[in-house]
Write an enzyme that holds these catalytic residues in place. Sequence first.
Site, mmCIF file in Angstrom:
data_model
loop_
_atom_site.group_PDB
_atom_site.id
_atom_site.type_symbol
_atom_site.label_atom_id
_atom_site.label_comp_id
_atom_site.label_asym_id
_atom_site.label_seq_id
_atom_site.Cartn_x
_atom_site.Cartn_y
_atom_site.Cartn_z
ATOM 1 N N HIS A 199 5.901 6.411 -0.881
ATOM 2 C CA HIS A 199 6.619 5.180 -1.187
ATOM 3 C C HIS A 199 5.703 3.983 -0.951
ATOM 4 O O HIS A 199 4.689 4.108 -0.254
ATOM 5 C CB HIS A 199 7.856 5.048 -0.279
ATOM 6 C CG HIS A 199 7.482 4.836 1.157
ATOM 7 N ND1 HIS A 199 7.146 5.874 2.004
ATOM 8 C CD2 HIS A 199 7.342 3.701 1.899
ATOM 9 C CE1 HIS A 199 6.840 5.402 3.188
ATOM 10 N NE2 HIS A 199 6.940 4.073 3.164
ATOM 11 N N HIS A 206 0.848 -1.191 0.000
ATOM 12 C CA HIS A 206 0.000 0.000 0.000
ATOM 13 C C HIS A 206 0.883 1.241 0.000
ATOM 14 O O HIS A 206 2.095 1.138 0.228
ATOM 15 C CB HIS A 206 -0.879 0.015 1.264
ATOM 16 C CG HIS A 206 -0.047 0.079 2.513
ATOM 17 N ND1 HIS A 206 0.441 -1.049 3.129
ATOM 18 C CD2 HIS A 206 0.435 1.133 3.232
ATOM 19 C CE1 HIS A 206 1.174 -0.693 4.174
ATOM 20 N NE2 HIS A 206 1.191 0.627 4.257
HETATM 21 P P1 ATP Z 1 5.315 -4.315 10.972
HETATM 22 O O1 ATP Z 1 5.348 -3.132 11.906
HETATM 23 O O2 ATP Z 1 4.976 -5.603 11.639
HETATM 24 O O3 ATP Z 1 6.503 -4.394 10.098
HETATM 25 P P2 ATP Z 1 3.677 -2.696 9.292
HETATM 26 O O4 ATP Z 1 4.742 -1.678 9.444
HETATM 27 O O5 ATP Z 1 3.182 -3.017 7.943
HETATM 28 O O6 ATP Z 1 4.082 -4.060 9.988
HETATM 29 P P3 ATP Z 1 2.278 -0.952 11.027
HETATM 30 O O7 ATP Z 1 3.494 -0.778 11.865
HETATM 31 O O8 ATP Z 1 0.967 -1.044 11.734
HETATM 32 O O9 ATP Z 1 2.395 -2.244 10.148
HETATM 33 O O10 ATP Z 1 2.245 0.241 10.018
HETATM 34 C C1 ATP Z 1 1.173 0.483 9.133
HETATM 35 C C2 ATP Z 1 1.638 1.457 8.061
HETATM 36 O O11 ATP Z 1 2.029 2.693 8.672
HETATM 37 C C3 ATP Z 1 2.874 0.993 7.284
HETATM 38 O O12 ATP Z 1 2.816 1.550 5.995
HETATM 39 C C4 ATP Z 1 4.023 1.606 8.041
HETATM 40 O O13 ATP Z 1 5.148 1.810 7.229
HETATM 41 C C5 ATP Z 1 3.418 2.938 8.449
HETATM 42 N N1 ATP Z 1 4.028 3.392 9.695
HETATM 43 C C6 ATP Z 1 4.179 2.683 10.831
HETATM 44 N N2 ATP Z 1 4.751 3.405 11.812
HETATM 45 C C7 ATP Z 1 4.987 4.630 11.268
HETATM 46 C C8 ATP Z 1 5.556 5.847 11.761
HETATM 47 N N3 ATP Z 1 6.015 5.961 12.990
HETATM 48 N N4 ATP Z 1 5.623 6.893 10.909
HETATM 49 C C9 ATP Z 1 5.164 6.807 9.659
HETATM 50 N N5 ATP Z 1 4.606 5.702 9.123
HETATM 51 C C10 ATP Z 1 4.518 4.625 9.919
#
Ligand code: ATP
EC number: 3.1.4.58
Length: 179
Positions: free
Chosen positions: A120, A37
């Site tokens: 991205h 996504h």
């Molecule tokens: P995992 O954390 O298990 O690798 P994930 O990153 O896909 O899985 P989430 O951490 O819930 O799941 O994040 C959901 C989305 O939000 C993803 O696109 C992630 O890159 C983005 N995201 C997560 N944390 C942040 C942050 N602190 N700042 C910006 N974007 C974030």
Amino acid sequence: MIRAFVALSLPEPVLDALATLQQGMPAPRVVPVENLHLTLAFLGEVDETALEEAHHAFQHIAAPGFDLRLSGLGMFGGARPRALYAGVVESAPLRHLQGKVETAARNAGIAIDARRFVPHVTLARLNAARLDKPRMAHFMAGRMGFSSHAMTVTDFRLLRSHLGPSGASYEELARYPLQ
Ligand code: ATP
Ligand code: MG
């Protein structure tokens, strides 16, 4: 609390192209195709009331639909790489929409990361300590010319993230059509 974020989903032909791009990627954790996504705003862990308020604000966003194309590869993390991503061709309507989403979330009392938005699609998570740098450099060099088909963005979505031992799974909470 609900872990939530706002994102664009990607059409099938783009997902297919990204899945092909992921083949042979020297990364410990490749993002499953159903999770790919483009994040517009990470809301973090929010309570139900704040999320309801943000949802209401997202429903009132008026922004035009637009075409978008993914292009190139990049890494986040600088000297300690942590993610490999597909880039996005610069798009004013994308930035316009992202700005509106961020403002709407802030007005709902949600603290959004103040860092500059870097559009991205994360393709894989990396482990800096275990990264085979020459192999990664070779992999990326061969795929820098990556370019997806143009896709038409007709809506954006509110997603809930469920973190689990085998990675995250996303649940769609709402869809907001563009004009
Ligand atoms: P995992 O954390 O298990 O690798 P994930 O990153 O896909 O899985 P989430 O951490 O819930 O799941 O994040 C959901 C989305 O939000 C993803 O696109 C992630 O890159 C983005 N995201 C997560 N944390 C942040 C942050 N602190 N700042 C910006 N974007 C974030
Ligand atoms: Mg994460």
